[in-house]
Design a protein around this motif. Structure first.
Motif, PDB file in Angstrom:
ATOM      1  N   THR A   1      13.149  36.489  43.766  1.00 41.49           N
ATOM      2  CA  THR A   1      14.548  36.784  43.470  1.00 41.49           C
ATOM      3  C   THR A   1      15.408  35.534  43.656  1.00 41.49           C
ATOM      4  OG1 THR A   1      15.090  37.391  45.736  1.00 41.49           O
ATOM      5  CG2 THR A   1      14.211  39.139  44.315  1.00 41.49           C
ATOM      6  N   GLY A   2      16.619  35.609  43.128  1.00 43.09           N
ATOM      7  CA  GLY A   2      17.551  34.523  43.361  1.00 43.09           C
ATOM      8  C   GLY A   2      17.825  34.337  44.840  1.00 43.09           C
ATOM      9  N   ARG A   3      17.910  35.434  45.566  1.00 45.88           N
ATOM     10  CA  ARG A   3      18.154  35.360  47.008  1.00 45.88           C
ATOM     11  C   ARG A   3      17.034  34.589  47.712  1.00 45.88           C
ATOM     12  NH1 ARG A   3      22.035  36.236  51.127  1.00 45.88           N
ATOM     13  NH2 ARG A   3      20.936  36.753  53.041  1.00 45.88           N
ATOM     14  N   GLU A   4      15.795  34.839  47.338  1.00 46.16           N
ATOM     15  CA  GLU A   4      14.672  34.136  47.963  1.00 46.16           C
ATOM     16  C   GLU A   4      14.735  32.636  47.683  1.00 46.16           C
ATOM     17  OE1 GLU A   4      11.299  37.697  47.931  1.00 46.16           O
ATOM     18  OE2 GLU A   4      11.643  36.493  46.134  1.00 46.16           O
ATOM     19  N   VAL A   5      15.121  32.281  46.468  1.00 47.77           N
ATOM     20  CA  VAL A   5      15.252  30.864  46.132  1.00 47.77           C
ATOM     21  C   VAL A   5      16.380  30.233  46.940  1.00 47.77           C
ATOM     22  CG1 VAL A   5      15.811  29.237  44.288  1.00 47.77           C
ATOM     23  CG2 VAL A   5      14.274  31.154  43.831  1.00 47.77           C
ATOM     24  N   CYS A   6      17.487  30.940  47.071  1.00 48.83           N
ATOM     25  CA  CYS A   6      18.613  30.410  47.843  1.00 48.83           C
ATOM     26  C   CYS A   6      18.242  30.206  49.312  1.00 48.83           C
ATOM     27  CB  CYS A   6      19.813  31.344  47.730  1.00 48.83           C
ATOM     28  SG  CYS A   6      20.573  31.356  46.084  1.00 48.83           S
ATOM     29  N   LEU A   7      17.512  31.144  49.880  1.00 53.11           N
ATOM     30  CA  LEU A   7      17.073  31.006  51.274  1.00 53.11           C
ATOM     31  C   LEU A   7      16.152  29.799  51.443  1.00 53.11           C
ATOM     32  CD1 LEU A   7      16.426  34.759  52.149  1.00 53.11           C
ATOM     33  CD2 LEU A   7      18.165  33.283  53.186  1.00 53.11           C
ATOM     34  N   ALA A   8      15.247  29.608  50.487  1.00 58.62           N
ATOM     35  CA  ALA A   8      14.340  28.461  50.571  1.00 58.62           C
ATOM     36  C   ALA A   8      15.100  27.145  50.440  1.00 58.62           C
ATOM     37  CB  ALA A   8      13.272  28.573  49.481  1.00 58.62           C
ATOM     38  N   LEU A   9      16.094  27.121  49.574  1.00 60.98           N
ATOM     39  CA  LEU A   9      16.886  25.898  49.425  1.00 60.98           C
ATOM     40  C   LEU A   9      17.731  25.634  50.664  1.00 60.98           C
ATOM     41  CD1 LEU A   9      18.004  26.219  45.703  1.00 60.98           C
ATOM     42  CD2 LEU A   9      16.488  24.478  46.671  1.00 60.98           C
ATOM     43  N   ALA A  10      18.256  26.700  51.286  1.00 60.98           N
ATOM     44  CA  ALA A  10      19.035  26.513  52.512  1.00 60.98           C
ATOM     45  C   ALA A  10      18.189  25.884  53.605  1.00 60.98           C
ATOM     46  CB  ALA A  10      19.613  27.848  52.976  1.00 60.98           C
ATOM     47  N   GLU A  11      16.922  26.257  53.677  1.00 64.69           N
ATOM     48  CA  GLU A  11      16.026  25.653  54.670  1.00 64.69           C
ATOM     49  C   GLU A  11      15.865  24.160  54.435  1.00 64.69           C
ATOM     50  OE1 GLU A  11      12.388  27.785  54.494  1.00 64.69           O
ATOM     51  OE2 GLU A  11      13.194  29.587  55.489  1.00 64.69           O
ATOM     52  N   ARG A  12      16.086  23.731  53.201  1.00 62.43           N
ATOM     53  CA  ARG A  12      15.963  22.321  52.843  1.00 62.43           C
ATOM     54  C   ARG A  12      17.308  21.598  52.859  1.00 62.43           C
ATOM     55  NH1 ARG A  12      11.357  21.235  49.107  1.00 62.43           N
ATOM     56  NH2 ARG A  12       9.804  22.868  49.508  1.00 62.43           N
ATOM     57  N   GLY A  13      18.378  22.321  53.196  1.00 63.12           N
ATOM     58  CA  GLY A  13      19.674  21.683  53.314  1.00 63.12           C
ATOM     59  C   GLY A  13      20.515  21.726  52.058  1.00 63.12           C
ATOM     60  N   ILE A  14      20.314  22.741  51.211  1.00 64.65           N
ATOM     61  CA  ILE A  14      21.090  22.886  49.980  1.00 64.65           C
ATOM     62  C   ILE A  14      21.634  24.301  49.923  1.00 64.65           C
ATOM     63  CG2 ILE A  14      21.040  22.824  47.457  1.00 64.65           C
ATOM     64  CD1 ILE A  14      18.516  20.962  47.875  1.00 64.65           C
ATOM     65  N   LEU A  15      22.924  24.439  49.684  1.00 63.78           N
ATOM     66  CA  LEU A  15      23.577  25.741  49.645  1.00 63.78           C
ATOM     67  C   LEU A  15      23.927  26.106  48.212  1.00 63.78           C
ATOM     68  CD1 LEU A  15      25.971  25.372  52.713  1.00 63.78           C
ATOM     69  CD2 LEU A  15      23.653  26.327  52.648  1.00 63.78           C
ATOM     70  N   VAL A  16      23.298  27.155  47.703  1.00 60.74           N
ATOM     71  CA  VAL A  16      23.622  27.721  46.399  1.00 60.74           C
ATOM     72  C   VAL A  16      23.716  29.229  46.570  1.00 60.74           C
ATOM     73  CG1 VAL A  16      22.529  25.865  45.095  1.00 60.74           C
ATOM     74  CG2 VAL A  16      21.199  27.884  45.716  1.00 60.74           C
ATOM     75  N   LYS A  17      24.186  29.921  45.537  1.00 53.47           N
ATOM     76  CA  LYS A  17      24.381  31.367  45.639  1.00 53.47           C
ATOM     77  C   LYS A  17      23.696  32.064  44.477  1.00 53.47           C
ATOM     78  CE  LYS A  17      26.242  35.035  47.560  1.00 53.47           C
ATOM     79  NZ  LYS A  17      25.495  36.024  46.773  1.00 53.47           N
ATOM     80  N   ASP A  18      23.060  33.185  44.812  1.00 53.13           N
ATOM     81  CA  ASP A  18      22.428  33.999  43.784  1.00 53.13           C
ATOM     82  C   ASP A  18      23.415  35.010  43.226  1.00 53.13           C
ATOM     83  OD1 ASP A  18      21.484  36.878  45.403  1.00 53.13           O
ATOM     84  OD2 ASP A  18      22.070  35.122  46.558  1.00 53.13           O
ATOM     85  N   THR A  19      23.111  35.523  42.049  1.00 54.90           N
ATOM     86  CA  THR A  19      23.875  36.605  41.455  1.00 54.90           C
ATOM     87  C   THR A  19      22.986  37.333  40.475  1.00 54.90           C
ATOM     88  OG1 THR A  19      25.894  37.199  40.257  1.00 54.90           O
ATOM     89  CG2 THR A  19      24.833  35.150  39.613  1.00 54.90           C
ATOM     90  N   HIS A  20      23.067  38.643  40.468  1.00 51.85           N
ATOM     91  CA  HIS A  20      22.358  39.457  39.480  1.00 51.85           C
ATOM     92  C   HIS A  20      20.869  39.124  39.411  1.00 51.85           C
ATOM     93  CE1 HIS A  20      26.086  41.249  38.151  1.00 51.85           C
ATOM     94  NE2 HIS A  20      26.610  40.042  38.058  1.00 51.85           N
ATOM     95  N   GLY A  21      20.157  39.477  40.460  1.00 51.89           N
ATOM     96  CA  GLY A  21      18.700  39.380  40.443  1.00 51.89           C
ATOM     97  C   GLY A  21      18.184  37.984  40.650  1.00 51.89           C
TER      98      GLY A  21
END
Length: 425
Positions: A367-387
């Motif tokens: 999911t987009g949320r899973e990708v965002c969480l993985a990127l946050a662990e690497r020091g990048i903040l993005v946001k998911d929307t709609h799946g």
């Protein structure tokens, strides 16, 4: 320039919460659960970066949904705010103050309109725009009392008030808040023929986002906005452009409608207008539209307050020369090119305009949320929307090398998810 690379830790926490976990527990206990934030507790920010309570740094690729277009702690904005804090912050609109006139004149000149109605939040600007359109319809167009309708777009996001969510088709935004305000007709976004079919003698406005941000940075077909402009002109209907997210340099122009050569009748502005410091929004139109408002018919205690106007003046001044718009255009081209390298490698589609991109991740990877969480662990903040869609909207002060680092990290996250997915199968 701030160093690009893996997040790092500092021993200085500034006496704030002991840990992100402790802060999250306090929020979970005492704050309403209307957000599901990433597990990051920011304590300070500078430029395109934020630092958490433990000293870990993150590249902010969200910019508070474009409210921080000019970067965290922008020195020009902060200087204007500090100077005004020492002078005057609030007098309501019961009498005047020395910041209001220069602010409304500057903002009107920036977007080519005669009058400005200053408000606070983007949702307030939208609500005010709806009120103005209806009043204009009754007093100028001659619509019979109580019959005004406004054509809106499917997939829209204009805010969170009960009127606005009433014409949303997002069940999460809409569910449980009825009964809803009547007078809105929804048509498919990007379909000029559907707009034309929905307009009748009681239609007072067509309300749209030039780019639908919450829907995943949806850029309409090239002919859509000109078609809507032609329909509105022919039928005597106001074209209202909600530029709360897309406006003020985010897309590489002052207003996103300018990419289509379109001039709307009404612009709704917000987010970046407050420079990331205070909420500032505005309805901007010519006198034949905003002139329908008379004393006592609309207001806001904080709308157009001295502090907001001083900050807004700084923002308008920064945009007047066009450098920020050009920077967003150039950086956006760079980001778009890098993101398109990922299509077929974990990404199914990329949509962008200026420094604003929607990336559809292959749902088979996560999911987009899973990708965002993985990127946050690497020091990048993005946001998911709609799946499986993620959005990138970094501050316009971001550097090309920082964008490259972010895309490289996204590519690596997707590659690891693909390897894991293949292993599981």
């Amino acid at each position: 320039m701030l160093h690009v690379g893996a997040p790092r830790t500092s021993p200085e926490s500034g006496g704030r919460a002991a840990s992100p976990a402790a802060h999250a527990a306090l929020v979970d206990q005492r704050a309403a659960h209307n957000y599901a934030p990433l597990p990051v507790v920011a304590a300070s920010g500078e430029g395109a970066w934020v630092t958490d309570v433990e000293g870990r740094r993150y590249l902010d690729c969200l910019a508070a949904y474009s409210a921080v277009n000019f970067g965290h702690a922008n020195p020009t904005v902060l200087a204007a705010a500090r100077a005004q804090l020492d002078r005057l912050t609030l007098v309501s609109r019961a009498f005047g103050h020395d910041q209001l006139g220069p602010f409304v004149a500057g903002l009107g000149d920036l977007v080519g309109k005669e009058m400005v109605l200053p408000m606070n939040t983007g949702a307030e600007a939208v609500e005010s725009g709806v009120k103005v359109a209806r009043k204009w319809g009754y007093e100028v167009k001659g619509v019979a009392p109580g019959r005004a309708n406004i054509v809106v777009m499917a997939g829209n996001f204009h805010g969170r008030t009960t009127t606005i969510v009433g014409f949303s088709d997002d069940p999460e935004a809409r569910g449980g808040y009825g009964p809803f305000t009547p007078g809105f007709r929804t048509v498919p976004y990007g379909d000029g023929a559907a707009v034309a079919a929905a307009v009748d003698e009681d239609t007072v406005a067509v309300l749209l986002e030039p780019v639908q941000g919450e829907a995943g940075v949806i850029v309409p077909p090239a002919r859509f906005l000109p078609e809507v402009r032609e329909i509105c002109t022919r039928e005597g209907v106001l074209m209202i452009a909600d530029e709360v997210q897309s406006g003020l340099a985010r897309t590489g122009r002052t207003l996103a409608v300018q990419h289509s050569g379109v001039v709307a009748d009404v612009y709704l502005l917000g987010k970046a207008l407050g420079g990331g410091v205070v909420p500032v929004s505005a309805v901007v139109a010519d006198a034949d539209v905003l002139g329908v408002l008379r004393p006592g018919q609309h207001g806001s205690t904080f709308g157009g307050n001295p502090l907001a106007c001083a900050v807004g003046r700084a923002v308008v001044g920064m945009l007047a020369g066009g450098e920020w718009q050009e920077r967003a255009r150039r950086l956006g081209e760079h980001l778009d090119g890098r993101l398109r390298e990922l299509v077929g490698a974990g990404v199914t589609a990329v949509r962008s305009l200026g420094l604003w991109a929607g990336v559809d991740v292959d749902p088979g990877l996560g999911t987009g949320r899973e990708v965002c969480l993985a990127l946050a662990e690497r020091g990048i903040l993005v946001k998911d929307t709609h799946g499986s869609t993620i959005r990138l909207a970094p501050p316009l002060v971001v550097e090309p090398a920082e964008l490259d680092w972010a895309v490289d990290q996204l590519a690596d996250v997707l590659a690891r998810l693909a390897a894991h997915s293949g292993h599981r199968s």
